[in-house]
Design a protein around this motif. Structure first.
Motif, short mmCIF file in Angstrom:
data_model
loop_
_atom_site.label_atom_id
_atom_site.label_comp_id
_atom_site.label_asym_id
_atom_site.label_seq_id
_atom_site.Cartn_x
_atom_site.Cartn_y
_atom_site.Cartn_z
N PRO A 125 37.24 134.21 40.71
CA PRO A 125 36.63 133.79 41.97
C PRO A 125 37.20 132.46 42.45
CG PRO A 125 34.96 134.46 40.37
CD PRO A 125 36.26 134.36 39.63
N ALA A 126 37.38 132.31 43.75
CA ALA A 126 37.90 131.05 44.30
C ALA A 126 36.94 129.90 44.04
CB ALA A 126 38.15 131.21 45.79
N ASP A 127 35.65 130.21 43.91
CA ASP A 127 34.64 129.17 43.68
C ASP A 127 34.23 129.08 42.21
OD1 ASP A 127 33.32 131.59 43.50
OD2 ASP A 127 31.55 130.93 44.64
N LEU A 128 35.15 129.38 41.30
CA LEU A 128 34.82 129.33 39.87
C LEU A 128 34.35 127.94 39.45
CD1 LEU A 128 34.76 130.79 37.12
CD2 LEU A 128 37.14 130.05 36.79
N GLY A 129 34.97 126.91 40.00
CA GLY A 129 34.55 125.55 39.66
C GLY A 129 33.12 125.27 40.08
N GLU A 130 32.77 125.71 41.28
CA GLU A 130 31.40 125.52 41.77
C GLU A 130 30.41 126.30 40.91
OE1 GLU A 130 28.75 126.35 45.84
OE2 GLU A 130 30.93 126.62 45.84
N ARG A 131 30.77 127.52 40.53
CA ARG A 131 29.89 128.34 39.69
C ARG A 131 29.71 127.70 38.31
NH1 ARG A 131 31.31 134.76 40.69
NH2 ARG A 131 31.64 134.64 42.96
N THR A 132 30.77 127.12 37.79
CA THR A 132 30.68 126.48 36.47
C THR A 132 29.79 125.25 36.53
OG1 THR A 132 32.93 127.24 35.96
CG2 THR A 132 32.03 125.47 34.60
N GLU A 133 29.94 124.45 37.58
CA GLU A 133 29.09 123.28 37.74
C GLU A 133 27.62 123.68 37.86
OE1 GLU A 133 28.32 119.60 40.89
OE2 GLU A 133 30.27 120.59 40.83
N ALA A 134 27.35 124.72 38.64
CA ALA A 134 25.97 125.19 38.81
C ALA A 134 25.40 125.69 37.49
CB ALA A 134 25.92 126.29 39.85
N ALA A 135 26.23 126.35 36.69
CA ALA A 135 25.77 126.87 35.40
C ALA A 135 25.45 125.73 34.43
CB ALA A 135 26.82 127.79 34.79
N LEU A 136 26.28 124.69 34.43
CA LEU A 136 26.03 123.54 33.56
C LEU A 136 24.75 122.80 33.98
CD1 LEU A 136 29.68 122.21 33.27
CD2 LEU A 136 28.31 123.14 31.39
N ARG A 137 24.56 122.68 35.28
CA ARG A 137 23.34 122.06 35.80
C ARG A 137 22.11 122.84 35.38
NH1 ARG A 137 20.21 123.30 40.32
NH2 ARG A 137 19.07 121.55 41.25
N GLN A 138 22.18 124.18 35.56
CA GLN A 138 21.04 125.01 35.21
C GLN A 138 20.75 124.97 33.72
OE1 GLN A 138 19.11 126.70 37.66
NE2 GLN A 138 17.78 126.50 35.84
N TYR A 139 21.80 124.95 32.91
CA TYR A 139 21.61 124.89 31.46
C TYR A 139 20.88 123.60 31.08
CZ TYR A 139 22.51 124.54 26.48
OH TYR A 139 22.36 124.39 25.12
N THR A 140 21.23 122.49 31.72
CA THR A 140 20.57 121.22 31.43
C THR A 140 19.10 121.27 31.81
OG1 THR A 140 22.65 120.05 31.83
CG2 THR A 140 20.64 118.74 31.82
N LEU A 141 18.80 121.83 32.98
CA LEU A 141 17.41 121.95 33.41
C LEU A 141 16.63 122.88 32.48
CD1 LEU A 141 17.96 122.26 37.28
CD2 LEU A 141 17.10 120.27 36.04
N ASP A 142 17.25 123.98 32.08
CA ASP A 142 16.60 124.90 31.16
C ASP A 142 16.34 124.23 29.80
OD1 ASP A 142 16.66 126.82 33.10
OD2 ASP A 142 18.35 127.93 32.25
N ARG A 143 17.30 123.42 29.36
CA ARG A 143 17.16 122.72 28.08
C ARG A 143 15.95 121.78 28.12
NH1 ARG A 143 18.73 124.09 23.48
NH2 ARG A 143 16.51 123.76 23.12
N LEU A 144 15.79 121.08 29.23
CA LEU A 144 14.63 120.20 29.38
C LEU A 144 13.33 121.00 29.35
CD1 LEU A 144 15.81 117.72 32.17
CD2 LEU A 144 15.14 117.11 29.84
N GLY A 145 13.33 122.13 30.04
CA GLY A 145 12.14 122.97 30.05
C GLY A 145 11.77 123.47 28.67
N MET A 146 12.77 123.87 27.89
CA MET A 146 12.51 124.36 26.54
C MET A 146 11.94 123.26 25.65
SD MET A 146 15.57 127.06 25.63
CE MET A 146 16.93 126.14 26.32
#
Length: 271
Positions: A125-146
């Motif tokens: 995907p042309a937006d692979l960088g954006e998708r990766t950044e969003a995934a890292l952000r979400q993982y951090t938020l999920d980690r806090l929630g856990m």
């Protein structure tokens, strides 16, 4: 009902604030790309538990926790796999978003992935960088929630202040829109309890932090378990290292390589 998974609000901190945040997370982290920098000391048995991976673009080596995995889906589409749990073949990168976007645009990423996956039938995907950044952000938020659901995180200024002064806080977080007076008061309490010089300004405002934790109006949060604090530090540092313009092992900010949660917990027990 909105959750951290479907919330898209994001706050862009000034570059100076992002640098302060990264430096606050790992003030003594070595920068492996700088001349004379020493790699982290290895303990006996580390190799058996933390195998290294190699970045397909730079050939730099790192652990699974340091690098970011890209996975090849059944339909041949490449996607970020920041949790490193997707089935099938995977390839690893150590670059930041700017470098990844450049490699994707120039075709270097595709060539490297074709070699890694041993196939030419893939789509990036042309937006692979954006998708990766969003995934890292979400993982951090999920980690806090856990960590919050596991009872390893507290919030509320008075409660955090008491815990900090008693030496029970291992990581202090402030929402991006937290007031300066409140930050300074809790930072001072943390210093009194033997903590770092200041807490970490989280790169999202209180509405996002509140939704991630499943609590109302979270302005400040504190990790009271050393292993939990290490897990959150690592997730946050990896996210910021990917988004920063001068990050990564050879950038101007601390390298992605950090000690694992188990290592930090051992250090805590040994004093």
């Amino acid at each position: 009902m909105r959750t951290p998974r479907n919330e898209t609000l994001s706050v862009k901190l000034p570059s100076r604030k992002r640098e302060e945040l990264r430096d606050g997370l790992f003030p003594q982290a070595s920068r492996s790309g700088e001349p004379g920098a020493r790699p982290p000391a290895k303990r006996e048995g580390d190799e058996a538990h933390r195998p290294e991976r190699t970045c397909i673009l730079t050939r730099r080596k790192g652990t699974r926790e340091d690098l970011i995995r890209l996975a090849l889906g059944p339909d041949g589409t490449v996607a970020p796999d920041v949790r490193a749990k997707a089935p099938g073949r995977g390839a690893w990168i150590s670059v930041n978003r700017e470098e990844l976007d450049a490699a994707n645009a120039k075709g270097k990423l595709k060539a490297a992935l074709q070699r890694a996956f041993k196939t030419h039938a893939l789509t990036i995907p042309a937006d692979l960088g954006e998708r990766t950044e969003a995934a890292l952000r979400q993982y951090t938020l999920d980690r806090l929630g856990m960590e919050a659901r596991s009872g390893n995180l507290i919030n509320g200024a008075e409660r955090i202040e008491n815990a900090a002064r008693a030496g029970k806080v291992h990581l202090l977080l402030h929402a991006a829109d937290a007031g300066e007076d409140g930050r300074k008061r809790l930072d001072q309490a943390w210093r009194v309890g033997g903590g770092d010089s200041q807490g970490v300004i989280f790169p999202e405002p209180r509405p996002i932090l509140s939704m991630a934790l499943g609590r109302e109006n979270v302005v400040h949060a504190a990790l009271t378990d050393p292993a939990a604090a290490s897990r959150v530090r690592h997730a946050l540092a990896r996210w910021l290292a990917f988004t920063g313009p001068n990050c990564g092992p050879e950038g101007g900010d601390p390298a992605l390589r950090t000690s694992s949660a188990d290592e930090d917990l051992t250090k805590e027990k040994n004093g």
